[in-house]
Design a protein around this motif. Structure first.
Motif, PDB file in Angstrom:
ATOM      1  N   ALA A 338       0.320  15.660   5.022  1.00  8.32           N
ATOM      2  CA  ALA A 338       0.251  14.163   5.946  1.00  8.32           C
ATOM      3  C   ALA A 338      -1.028  14.769   6.421  1.00  8.32           C
ATOM      4  CB  ALA A 338       1.870  14.613   6.895  1.00  8.32           C
ATOM      5  N   MET A 339      -1.529  15.500   6.719  1.00  9.72           N
ATOM      6  CA  MET A 339      -2.314  16.040   7.412  1.00  9.72           C
ATOM      7  C   MET A 339      -3.390  15.665   6.821  1.00  9.72           C
ATOM      8  SD  MET A 339      -1.164  17.739  10.772  1.00  9.72           S
ATOM      9  CE  MET A 339      -3.356  17.464  10.834  1.00  9.72           C
ATOM     10  N   SER A 340      -3.824  16.217   5.363  1.00  8.35           N
ATOM     11  CA  SER A 340      -4.721  15.935   3.553  1.00  8.35           C
ATOM     12  C   SER A 340      -4.711  14.917   3.659  1.00  8.35           C
ATOM     13  CB  SER A 340      -4.527  16.196   2.659  1.00  8.35           C
ATOM     14  OG  SER A 340      -4.417  18.190   3.650  1.00  8.35           O
ATOM     15  N   TYR A 341      -3.736  13.907   3.614  1.00  4.27           N
ATOM     16  CA  TYR A 341      -3.815  12.130   3.896  1.00  4.27           C
ATOM     17  C   TYR A 341      -4.586  11.411   5.169  1.00  4.27           C
ATOM     18  CZ  TYR A 341      -1.990   6.917   3.981  1.00  4.27           C
ATOM     19  OH  TYR A 341      -2.406   6.077   3.802  1.00  4.27           O
ATOM     20  N   THR A 342      -3.130  11.953   6.112  1.00  2.00           N
ATOM     21  CA  THR A 342      -3.883  11.379   7.633  1.00  2.00           C
ATOM     22  C   THR A 342      -5.659  11.378   7.651  1.00  2.00           C
ATOM     23  OG1 THR A 342      -2.473  11.543   7.687  1.00  2.00           O
ATOM     24  CG2 THR A 342      -3.492  11.426  10.038  1.00  2.00           C
ATOM     25  N   ASP A 381       6.887  16.397 -12.997  1.00  2.00           N
ATOM     26  CA  ASP A 381       7.049  16.854 -12.047  1.00  2.00           C
ATOM     27  C   ASP A 381       6.529  15.613 -10.823  1.00  2.00           C
ATOM     28  OD1 ASP A 381       8.120  19.383 -12.769  1.00  2.00           O
ATOM     29  OD2 ASP A 381       6.432  20.338 -12.426  1.00  2.00           O
ATOM     30  N   ILE A 382       6.958  15.533  -9.924  1.00  2.81           N
ATOM     31  CA  ILE A 382       6.788  13.964  -9.534  1.00  2.81           C
ATOM     32  C   ILE A 382       6.622  14.087  -7.928  1.00  2.81           C
ATOM     33  CG2 ILE A 382       7.109  11.379  -9.780  1.00  2.81           C
ATOM     34  CD1 ILE A 382       7.578  12.343 -12.179  1.00  2.81           C
ATOM     35  N   ALA A 383       6.020  13.561  -6.843  1.00  4.41           N
ATOM     36  CA  ALA A 383       6.028  13.835  -5.629  1.00  4.41           C
ATOM     37  C   ALA A 383       6.299  12.059  -5.605  1.00  4.41           C
ATOM     38  CB  ALA A 383       5.407  14.281  -4.982  1.00  4.41           C
ATOM     39  N   ILE A 384       7.048  11.737  -4.344  1.00  4.43           N
ATOM     40  CA  ILE A 384       6.997   9.708  -3.946  1.00  4.43           C
ATOM     41  C   ILE A 384       7.198   9.743  -2.426  1.00  4.43           C
ATOM     42  CG2 ILE A 384       9.277   8.250  -3.471  1.00  4.43           C
ATOM     43  CD1 ILE A 384       9.976   9.032  -6.416  1.00  4.43           C
ATOM     44  N   ILE A 385       5.296   9.190  -1.602  1.00  5.00           N
ATOM     45  CA  ILE A 385       5.840   9.659  -0.669  1.00  5.00           C
ATOM     46  C   ILE A 385       5.548   8.129   0.057  1.00  5.00           C
ATOM     47  CG2 ILE A 385       4.078  10.810   0.648  1.00  5.00           C
ATOM     48  CD1 ILE A 385       3.169  12.273  -1.738  1.00  5.00           C
ATOM     49  N   ASP A 386       6.073   8.144   1.548  1.00 10.17           N
ATOM     50  CA  ASP A 386       5.748   7.414   2.210  1.00 10.17           C
ATOM     51  C   ASP A 386       4.255   7.154   3.470  1.00 10.17           C
ATOM     52  OD1 ASP A 386       5.874   5.010   4.330  1.00 10.17           O
ATOM     53  OD2 ASP A 386       7.560   5.291   4.643  1.00 10.17           O
ATOM     54  N   VAL A 387       3.747   6.609   2.794  1.00 10.82           N
ATOM     55  CA  VAL A 387       2.389   6.816   3.434  1.00 10.82           C
ATOM     56  C   VAL A 387       1.938   6.169   5.090  1.00 10.82           C
ATOM     57  CG1 VAL A 387       1.209   7.930   0.879  1.00 10.82           C
ATOM     58  CG2 VAL A 387       0.617   5.300   1.698  1.00 10.82           C
ATOM     59  N   ASP A 388       2.608   4.829   4.766  1.00  8.03           N
ATOM     60  CA  ASP A 388       3.261   4.464   6.229  1.00  8.03           C
ATOM     61  C   ASP A 388       4.185   4.982   7.237  1.00  8.03           C
ATOM     62  OD1 ASP A 388       1.208   2.397   5.227  1.00  8.03           O
ATOM     63  OD2 ASP A 388       2.854   1.488   3.867  1.00  8.03           O
ATOM     64  N   LYS A 389       5.000   5.436   6.636  1.00  5.36           N
ATOM     65  CA  LYS A 389       5.503   6.490   8.229  1.00  5.36           C
ATOM     66  C   LYS A 389       4.460   7.201   9.004  1.00  5.36           C
ATOM     67  CE  LYS A 389       9.565   7.793   9.544  1.00  5.36           C
ATOM     68  NZ  LYS A 389      10.459   7.288  10.138  1.00  5.36           N
ATOM     69  N   GLU A 390       4.651   6.741  10.249  1.00  5.01           N
ATOM     70  CA  GLU A 390       4.049   8.058  10.831  1.00  5.01           C
ATOM     71  C   GLU A 390       5.227   8.829  12.160  1.00  5.01           C
ATOM     72  OE1 GLU A 390       2.582   5.926  14.139  1.00  5.01           O
ATOM     73  OE2 GLU A 390       0.742   7.603  14.782  1.00  5.01           O
ATOM     74  N   TYR A 391       4.584   9.933  11.971  1.00  2.00           N
ATOM     75  CA  TYR A 391       5.856  10.596  12.948  1.00  2.00           C
ATOM     76  C   TYR A 391       4.715  11.829  13.268  1.00  2.00           C
ATOM     77  CZ  TYR A 391       5.317  13.596   8.507  1.00  2.00           C
ATOM     78  OH  TYR A 391       4.935  14.451   7.103  1.00  2.00           O
ATOM     79  N   GLU A 392       5.903  12.514  14.631  1.00  2.00           N
ATOM     80  CA  GLU A 392       5.425  13.967  14.664  1.00  2.00           C
ATOM     81  C   GLU A 392       5.821  15.043  14.159  1.00  2.00           C
ATOM     82  OE1 GLU A 392       5.779  13.929  19.031  1.00  2.00           O
ATOM     83  OE2 GLU A 392       5.359  15.938  19.280  1.00  2.00           O
ATOM     84  N   ILE A 393       4.686  15.694  14.198  1.00  2.00           N
ATOM     85  CA  ILE A 393       5.177  16.856  13.101  1.00  2.00           C
ATOM     86  C   ILE A 393       5.959  18.010  14.620  1.00  2.00           C
ATOM     87  CG2 ILE A 393       4.420  19.359  12.600  1.00  2.00           C
ATOM     88  CD1 ILE A 393       1.991  17.420  11.219  1.00  2.00           C
ATOM     89  N   LYS A 394       6.773  18.291  13.967  1.00  2.00           N
ATOM     90  CA  LYS A 394       7.899  19.225  15.872  1.00  2.00           C
ATOM     91  C   LYS A 394       8.458  20.721  14.602  1.00  2.00           C
ATOM     92  CE  LYS A 394       9.631  15.393  17.987  1.00  2.00           C
ATOM     93  NZ  LYS A 394      10.735  14.300  16.669  1.00  2.00           N
ATOM     94  N   ALA A 395       8.444  21.586  14.651  1.00  2.00           N
ATOM     95  CA  ALA A 395       8.592  23.075  14.573  1.00  2.00           C
ATOM     96  C   ALA A 395       9.900  22.964  13.960  1.00  2.00           C
ATOM     97  CB  ALA A 395       8.607  23.845  15.572  1.00  2.00           C
TER      98      ALA A 395
END
Ligand SMILES: [Zn+2]
Length: 430
Positions: A338-342, A381-395
């Motif tokens: 998420a950090m890298s994509y953003t 070996d695959i990842a499926i990602i929703d790149v439009d999903k916005e969220y806050e990083i929480k511990a």
């Protein structure tokens, strides 16, 4: 197990593919990639219209990315010895949640990964974890003491899961956490690695100048020279300064076989962000704004080959005590994509394909591992990602034992929905 991944944006830099299509997975492997431009592989019999039976898991990936599983060249799973910070089970859970299917564990555990017995211990525990591939990095010197070489050949010849992926029991050698300060011994290490087909991952820091830019740059220059002398490639860890990048760029121009990684914190944060936060303390430390800009430029021009996390969990007591007292290290597996994509894709630095190259294909290439692509007949070996999903990083959302992220409270895009290792779902978002 059969899986039908429907209508996703399939991005595979190795295949030069970025197209909407379907993916058919069977018997742990990619059976067929189906796009409007044509098919890779043969459509399985169960793919025919109306014949998707109950034994097939269907994943609707409409508007989602379908990419080769991410590969992290640099994590610290703290196991054995510091299981209160992280263990192989929680580390693998964090990896899967972050879209990672293969991770490489640094040897600064207790005892140090310097012999076949510890390599076997990690491998045994990995087999009981969620399925993520954990590859061990052996230490260069015995007990990371910098006095004599570790049992590199013995570790390399141990049969582990890594053997199936890259033909050796460990995936690299490194003294990470410190440097082999004796240059002659470091050269011997590189040569012993060469004799066993293992690359050195250099920690790139002069121990006597810890935390300084010059300390990083001196070892970057030294280890490039040693690699040239040994006529064998070297990989440089957590590169963070403009000066290091200038040295690496020149070395690459000169044809020296050197690869380098950075971590998200070095292209997202700078030292003006630190305040008194223990969670913003890591080694190398956050640098200047100018360094951050140079790291981004180096990702763009290929001077930096890979993004690694340097995932380094600590307990809250070791981090929530102000900047000066806090131990070095931050977690990263659950935030890296998420950090890298953003920052990089939404920030206009990299294309989607270039990002996946730096987080999967290039790391696989550096390791010499048969991963980093979803080509037909490769391990699924695959990842499926929703790149439009916005969220806050929480511990509280982290499954890692470590909550020490420098990104807490930041808004990002890019949520991992599924992670598959060898055709098995090892993570699915709720
Ligand atoms: Zn390091």
């Amino acid at each position: 197990m059969k899986i039908f991944v429907k209508n996703g944006l399939i991005i595979d830099p190795d295949l030069g593919l970025e197209a909407v299509g379907n993916l058919y997975i069977a018997d742990e492997k990619v059976a067929c990639i189906q796009t409007a431009a044509g098919n890779f592989g043969v459509l399985p019999s169960w793919s025919k219209e109306g014949s998707i039976g109950e034994d097939v898991t269907v994943i609707d990936a409409t508007d989602k990315w379908v990419v080769p599983g991410l590969i992290d060249l640099h994590v610290h799973f703290r196991d054995p010895g510091f299981e209160y910070k992280e263990d192989i089970f929680t580390g693998c859970a964090a990896a899967a949640k972050g879209g990672f299917t293969t991770v490489c564990c640094m040897p600064n555990t207790k005892p140090v990964i310097d012999n076949a017995e510890i390599v076997k211990y990690i491998d045994e525990k990995t087999k009981r974890a969620n399925g993520v591939n954990v590859l061990s990095i052996g230490s260069i010197t015995k007990d990371q003491k910098g006095e004599r070489l570790a049992d590199i050949r013995e570790m390399s010849q141990t049969t582990t899961r890594s053997t199936g992926i890259m033909g050796k029991g460990i995936c690299a050698i490194s003294e990470d956490g410190r440097s082999v300060m004796n240059a002659g011994l470091m050269l011997q290490g590189i040569l012993e690695g060469k004799a066993n087909g293992l690359m050195v991952f250099s920690h790139t820091e002069d121990d006597s100048l810890a935390g300084t830019s010059i300390g990083e740059e001196l070892i970057v220059a030294r280890d490039i020279m040693l690699a040239k002398e040994a006529a064998y490639p070297i990989h440089l860890c957590h590169i963070s300064t403009k000066g290091s990048l200038e040295i690496i760029r020149k070395a690459k121009d000169d044809g020296i076989r050197v690869t380098a990684e950075t971590g998200p914190h070095y292209f997202v944060l700078d030292k003006s962000n630190v305040g008194d936060e223990g969670n913003k303390k890591m080694n190398p430390p956050l640098r200047t704004k100018e360094d951050v800009e140079e790291v981004k430029r180096a990702l763009q021009d290929g001077t930096l080959d890979a993004i690694a996390t340097d995932h380094a969990p600590h307990s809250s007591g070791e981090k929530d005590c102000g900047y000066r007292k806090a131990l070095n290290g931050v977690v990263g597996l659950e935030t890296s994509f998420a950090m890298s994509y953003t920052a990089l894709v939404r920030g206009g630095i990299l294309t989607p394909s270039e990002l996946i190259d730096k987080m999967s294909c290039k790391p696989a290439e550096i390791l010499g591992a048969d991963r980093g692509s979803i080509a037909v007949n490769k391990a699924a070996d695959i990842a499926i990602i929703d790149v439009d999903k916005e969220y806050e990083i929480k511990a509280e959302d982290f499954v890692s034992k470590g909550k020490n992220s420098p990104f807490l409270g930041m808004k990002v895009y890019g949520k991992i929905l599924y992670t598959l290792v060898e055709g098995k779902i090892v993570y699915a978002a709720e």
